[in-house]
Design an enzyme around this catalytic site. Structure first.
Site, PDB file in Angstrom:
ATOM      1  N   HIS A   1      24.883   3.649 -19.148  1.00  0.00           N
ATOM      2  CA  HIS A   1      23.807   3.899 -18.192  1.00  0.00           C
ATOM      3  C   HIS A   1      23.909   2.972 -16.976  1.00  0.00           C
ATOM      4  O   HIS A   1      22.916   2.500 -16.450  1.00  0.00           O
ATOM      5  CB  HIS A   1      22.440   3.759 -18.866  1.00  0.00           C
ATOM      6  CG  HIS A   1      22.159   4.853 -19.856  1.00  0.00           C
ATOM      7  ND1 HIS A   1      21.224   4.727 -20.867  1.00  0.00           N
ATOM      8  CD2 HIS A   1      22.694   6.089 -20.001  1.00  0.00           C
ATOM      9  CE1 HIS A   1      21.201   5.836 -21.578  1.00  0.00           C
ATOM     10  NE2 HIS A   1      22.082   6.677 -21.072  1.00  0.00           N
TER      11      HIS A   1
ATOM     12  N   ASP B   1      22.828  18.444 -14.733  1.00  0.00           N
ATOM     13  CA  ASP B   1      23.316  17.183 -15.326  1.00  0.00           C
ATOM     14  C   ASP B   1      24.821  17.295 -15.552  1.00  0.00           C
ATOM     15  O   ASP B   1      25.266  17.797 -16.591  1.00  0.00           O
ATOM     16  CB  ASP B   1      22.577  16.921 -16.637  1.00  0.00           C
ATOM     17  CG  ASP B   1      22.949  15.590 -17.275  1.00  0.00           C
ATOM     18  OD1 ASP B   1      23.669  14.816 -16.635  1.00  0.00           O
ATOM     19  OD2 ASP B   1      22.517  15.333 -18.412  1.00  0.00           O
TER      20      ASP B   1
ATOM     21  N   ASP C   1       0.820  -1.211   0.000  1.00  0.00           N
ATOM     22  CA  ASP C   1       0.000   0.000   0.000  1.00  0.00           C
ATOM     23  C   ASP C   1       0.859   1.268   0.000  1.00  0.00           C
ATOM     24  O   ASP C   1       0.435   2.330   0.451  1.00  0.00           O
ATOM     25  CB  ASP C   1      -0.936   0.012   1.217  1.00  0.00           C
ATOM     26  CG  ASP C   1      -0.181  -0.076   2.532  1.00  0.00           C
ATOM     27  OD1 ASP C   1       1.042  -0.337   2.504  1.00  0.00           O
ATOM     28  OD2 ASP C   1      -0.809   0.108   3.585  1.00  0.00           O
TER      29      ASP C   1
ATOM     30  N   TYR D   1      35.344   5.459 -24.121  1.00  0.00           N
ATOM     31  CA  TYR D   1      35.078   4.223 -23.381  1.00  0.00           C
ATOM     32  C   TYR D   1      35.810   3.085 -24.076  1.00  0.00           C
ATOM     33  O   TYR D   1      35.512   2.757 -25.228  1.00  0.00           O
ATOM     34  CB  TYR D   1      33.575   3.936 -23.348  1.00  0.00           C
ATOM     35  CG  TYR D   1      32.746   5.173 -23.034  1.00  0.00           C
ATOM     36  CD1 TYR D   1      32.475   5.545 -21.726  1.00  0.00           C
ATOM     37  CD2 TYR D   1      32.279   5.982 -24.074  1.00  0.00           C
ATOM     38  CE1 TYR D   1      31.746   6.694 -21.443  1.00  0.00           C
ATOM     39  CE2 TYR D   1      31.553   7.139 -23.802  1.00  0.00           C
ATOM     40  CZ  TYR D   1      31.289   7.488 -22.494  1.00  0.00           C
ATOM     41  OH  TYR D   1      30.573   8.628 -22.215  1.00  0.00           O
TER      42      TYR D   1
ATOM     43  N   ARG E   1      34.046  10.346 -19.105  1.00  0.00           N
ATOM     44  CA  ARG E   1      33.096  11.315 -19.659  1.00  0.00           C
ATOM     45  C   ARG E   1      33.216  12.593 -18.833  1.00  0.00           C
ATOM     46  O   ARG E   1      33.368  12.543 -17.607  1.00  0.00           O
ATOM     47  CB  ARG E   1      31.659  10.778 -19.634  1.00  0.00           C
ATOM     48  CG  ARG E   1      30.643  11.702 -20.281  1.00  0.00           C
ATOM     49  CD  ARG E   1      29.323  11.004 -20.610  1.00  0.00           C
ATOM     50  NE  ARG E   1      28.596  10.498 -19.444  1.00  0.00           N
ATOM     51  CZ  ARG E   1      28.487   9.223 -19.122  1.00  0.00           C
ATOM     52  NH1 ARG E   1      29.089   8.285 -19.840  1.00  0.00           N
ATOM     53  NH2 ARG E   1      27.798   8.847 -18.055  1.00  0.00           N
TER      54      ARG E   1
ATOM     55  N   GLU F   1      28.873  16.741 -23.568  1.00  0.00           N
ATOM     56  CA  GLU F   1      29.371  15.597 -22.790  1.00  0.00           C
ATOM     57  C   GLU F   1      30.107  14.565 -23.648  1.00  0.00           C
ATOM     58  O   GLU F   1      29.636  13.445 -23.843  1.00  0.00           O
ATOM     59  CB  GLU F   1      28.223  14.925 -22.042  1.00  0.00           C
ATOM     60  CG  GLU F   1      26.984  14.609 -22.881  1.00  0.00           C
ATOM     61  CD  GLU F   1      25.887  13.969 -22.055  1.00  0.00           C
ATOM     62  OE1 GLU F   1      26.141  12.938 -21.415  1.00  0.00           O
ATOM     63  OE2 GLU F   1      24.761  14.517 -22.067  1.00  0.00           O
TER      64      GLU F   1
ATOM     65  N   GLU G   1      31.107  16.335 -18.520  1.00  0.00           N
ATOM     66  CA  GLU G   1      29.850  16.955 -18.979  1.00  0.00           C
ATOM     67  C   GLU G   1      29.619  18.272 -18.261  1.00  0.00           C
ATOM     68  O   GLU G   1      29.657  18.354 -17.036  1.00  0.00           O
ATOM     69  CB  GLU G   1      28.688  16.009 -18.707  1.00  0.00           C
ATOM     70  CG  GLU G   1      27.327  16.563 -19.083  1.00  0.00           C
ATOM     71  CD  GLU G   1      26.208  15.583 -18.798  1.00  0.00           C
ATOM     72  OE1 GLU G   1      25.119  15.760 -19.363  1.00  0.00           O
ATOM     73  OE2 GLU G   1      26.425  14.640 -17.992  1.00  0.00           O
TER      74      GLU G   1
ATOM     75  N   HIS H   1      16.599  14.981 -20.109  1.00  0.00           N
ATOM     76  CA  HIS H   1      16.627  14.955 -21.572  1.00  0.00           C
ATOM     77  C   HIS H   1      15.399  15.732 -22.019  1.00  0.00           C
ATOM     78  O   HIS H   1      14.332  15.177 -22.251  1.00  0.00           O
ATOM     79  CB  HIS H   1      16.610  13.516 -22.103  1.00  0.00           C
ATOM     80  CG  HIS H   1      17.847  12.757 -21.770  1.00  0.00           C
ATOM     81  ND1 HIS H   1      17.872  11.399 -21.580  1.00  0.00           N
ATOM     82  CD2 HIS H   1      19.129  13.160 -21.580  1.00  0.00           C
ATOM     83  CE1 HIS H   1      19.102  10.997 -21.293  1.00  0.00           C
ATOM     84  NE2 HIS H   1      19.878  12.050 -21.289  1.00  0.00           N
TER      85      HIS H   1
ATOM     86  N   HIS I   1      27.856   7.742 -28.244  1.00  0.00           N
ATOM     87  CA  HIS I   1      26.651   8.554 -27.985  1.00  0.00           C
ATOM     88  C   HIS I   1      26.834   9.940 -28.592  1.00  0.00           C
ATOM     89  O   HIS I   1      27.893  10.275 -29.139  1.00  0.00           O
ATOM     90  CB  HIS I   1      26.377   8.636 -26.476  1.00  0.00           C
ATOM     91  CG  HIS I   1      27.502   9.202 -25.659  1.00  0.00           C
ATOM     92  ND1 HIS I   1      27.818  10.538 -25.620  1.00  0.00           N
ATOM     93  CD2 HIS I   1      28.397   8.590 -24.837  1.00  0.00           C
ATOM     94  CE1 HIS I   1      28.841  10.742 -24.813  1.00  0.00           C
ATOM     95  NE2 HIS I   1      29.232   9.563 -24.331  1.00  0.00           N
TER      96      HIS I   1
ATOM     97  N   HIS J   1      22.453  17.162 -25.191  1.00  0.00           N
ATOM     98  CA  HIS J   1      20.991  17.170 -25.305  1.00  0.00           C
ATOM     99  C   HIS J   1      20.444  18.409 -24.604  1.00  0.00           C
ATOM    100  O   HIS J   1      21.133  19.056 -23.800  1.00  0.00           O
ATOM    101  CB  HIS J   1      20.403  15.895 -24.681  1.00  0.00           C
ATOM    102  CG  HIS J   1      20.850  15.644 -23.263  1.00  0.00           C
ATOM    103  ND1 HIS J   1      20.300  16.290 -22.184  1.00  0.00           N
ATOM    104  CD2 HIS J   1      21.801  14.823 -22.755  1.00  0.00           C
ATOM    105  CE1 HIS J   1      20.894  15.884 -21.070  1.00  0.00           C
ATOM    106  NE2 HIS J   1      21.817  14.992 -21.393  1.00  0.00           N
TER     107      HIS J   1
ATOM    108  N   ASP K   1      28.008  10.506 -13.083  1.00  0.00           N
ATOM    109  CA  ASP K   1      27.048  11.283 -13.880  1.00  0.00           C
ATOM    110  C   ASP K   1      25.828  11.473 -12.997  1.00  0.00           C
ATOM    111  O   ASP K   1      25.050  10.537 -12.789  1.00  0.00           O
ATOM    112  CB  ASP K   1      26.706  10.508 -15.161  1.00  0.00           C
ATOM    113  CG  ASP K   1      25.839  11.313 -16.124  1.00  0.00           C
ATOM    114  OD1 ASP K   1      25.158  12.253 -15.677  1.00  0.00           O
ATOM    115  OD2 ASP K   1      25.828  10.977 -17.323  1.00  0.00           O
TER     116      ASP K   1
END
Length: 434
Positions: free
Chosen positions: A240, A268, A44, A384, A401, A380, A403, A358, A347, A351, A257
């Site tokens: 991710h 971000d 609940d 890798y 990375r 960013e 950013e 995003h 990538h 963005h 990140d």
């Protein structure tokens, strides 16, 4: 530090947005938006509620089970909000409600109705209209409301997607929005600095995540803007990654990140730094290459340029650097044409940023939309290198990375995250002095 003046946007801003939407609607039409409903977590217990970003953008109202209806006719416009009615028993258990009586004055709508009446009211309001701006599959309970109205033989006007209107509006930030995003970025920066200070071998990734969440909350951001990525060693090669359960090992890098959500606006930031407090030579080589990509791309993120132009520059720098380090072999121009770099940088460069991390808005074909004053975006770049990659041994298992968050201005851009260290000397000095 008193930050309360930034935490609430004046209601007049939301009202002005609704008026701008009405101006863009065709005559004899309505626009209908539902917010989120509460989501069950288990038994609940519900997840803590967050309103739909589009709904919040037009209302500044954060209660669940709500909806707005804007109606435009030739000589008349209406703004209607549906909210939960006052209920002393439920409010004792779950918190205060604004209620139907207070909603019009507080939220500056013409009328308010109990959400339980929405099917009856909508059936009447939509009956003689020719179009309804509505997006299916955004809120399931909203779809169910319209489907039940139609099932009862009431007319549903032709549906038109409103996202092209609202997403375009959200793409250009107002003065108030910029202030909130700046604060989200400032809090995010302080959290990354805390993480650098608190990182040491044999701690867990989730402990460092906890340090950041502490800093978010301490400065008025109760939630992260997205699930934080705290990835040590080869975990940083998972874009991710969010298990955050690894042990920090001496000699590895830690990629974080993470960004705070302040008053529903997102920061971000990504930073990568050595767990020991000092970069090894191979780590330094890849880090400096990534930093150069970011710095040169940032110079091109200015009015009338584009994300594509900046990414093309970053790819040129990356490919030249990978050839110099012996990670790629061949002619730079040919390698770029073959997209050989994609195995190490898979990538995009950045963005939009705003109410969603995003954020919404058209990027144009191949992200070549000309940038405009008032846009906010991330930059960013990353590198890798899998442990399975066919590269010199010293570079395997390294993920980096970096950013930052940029506001496009009449002078070029403003780095909203410049307070968060990213030069090697600054990072090492901060970590070794803490």
């Amino acid at each position: 530090m008193d930050l309360s003046y930034l935490a609430k946007m004046p209601q007049e801003e939301f009202t002005a947005r609704r008026e701008r939407v009405l101006e863009q609607m065709q005559d004899n039409s309505a626009l209908l938006i539902f917010t989120e409903s509460e989501k069950r977590r288990n038994s609940d217990c519900d997840y803590l509620f967050r309103p739909d970003s589009y709904f919040w953008y037009l209302t500044g109202f954060a209660e669940p089970q709500s909806a707005i209806l804007l109606v435009k006719q030739t000589n008349k416009t209406e703004s209607i909000i549906f909210v939960r009615k006052k209920d002393p028993l439920m409010e004792t258990w779950n918190g205060k409600r604004l209620g139907v009586e207070e909603a019009p004055k507080t939220l500056q709508f013409n009328e308010a109705f109990d959400i339980e009446e929405i099917k009856t009211i909508l059936a009447k309001k939509l009956a003689n209209l020719t179009a309804c701006y509505y997006v299916r599959d955004l809120q399931k309970w909203g779809d169910d409301v319209l489907d039940e109205i139609a099932a009862n033989n009431h007319k549903i006007p032709t549906l038109i997607d409103w996202q092209s209107i609202l997403s375009e509006m959200r793409l250009i930030k107002s003065e108030f929005e910029i202030a909130l995003i700046q604060q989200a970025c400032h809090i995010s920066s302080m959290a990354h600095i805390r993480a650098m200070k608190q990182t040491r071998p044999n701690r867990y990734e989730l402990e460092i995540e906890g340090e950041m969440l502490h800093e978010f909350t301490r400065f008025g951001a109760r939630f992260p803007a997205y699930n934080p990525i705290v990835a040590s060693g080869e975990n940083a090669c998972i874009l991710h990654y969010n298990e955050n359960d690894g042990i920090l090992k001496n000699g590895d890098l830690l990629l974080i990140d993470a960004g705070a959500e302040f008053a529903y606006y997102a920061g971000d930031i990504t930073r990568t730094f050595p767990i020991s407090g000092q970069f090894s030579e191979p780590q330094k080589e890849l880090y400096e290459l990534t930093l150069m990509m970011l710095q040169e791309a940032t110079k091109l993120l200015v009015p009338q340029s584009s994300i594509k132009a900046a990414n093309d520059k970053a790819v040129q720098i990356l490919t030249e650097g990978l050839v110099r380090l012996g990670i790629l072999k061949g002619n730079v121009t040919d390698l770029i044409e073959q997209k050989a770099y994609r195995q190490f940088y898979m990538h995009g460069l950045g963005h939009w940023l705003g109410l969603d991390v995003h954020d919404v808005g058209d990027y144009g074909a191949e992200r070549n939309r000309p940038l405009q004053i008032g846009m906010v975006l991330t930059v960013e770049p990353g590198i890798y290198i899998s442990t399975e990659a066919d590269v010199p041994e010293q570079y395997k298992g390294i993920g980096i990375r970096i950013e930052d968050n940029l506001l496009i201005t009449e002078y070029g851009n403003k780095n909203l995250t410049s307070g968060c260290p990213k030069d090697i000397a600054d990072i090492e000095q901060l970590m070794q002095s803490s």
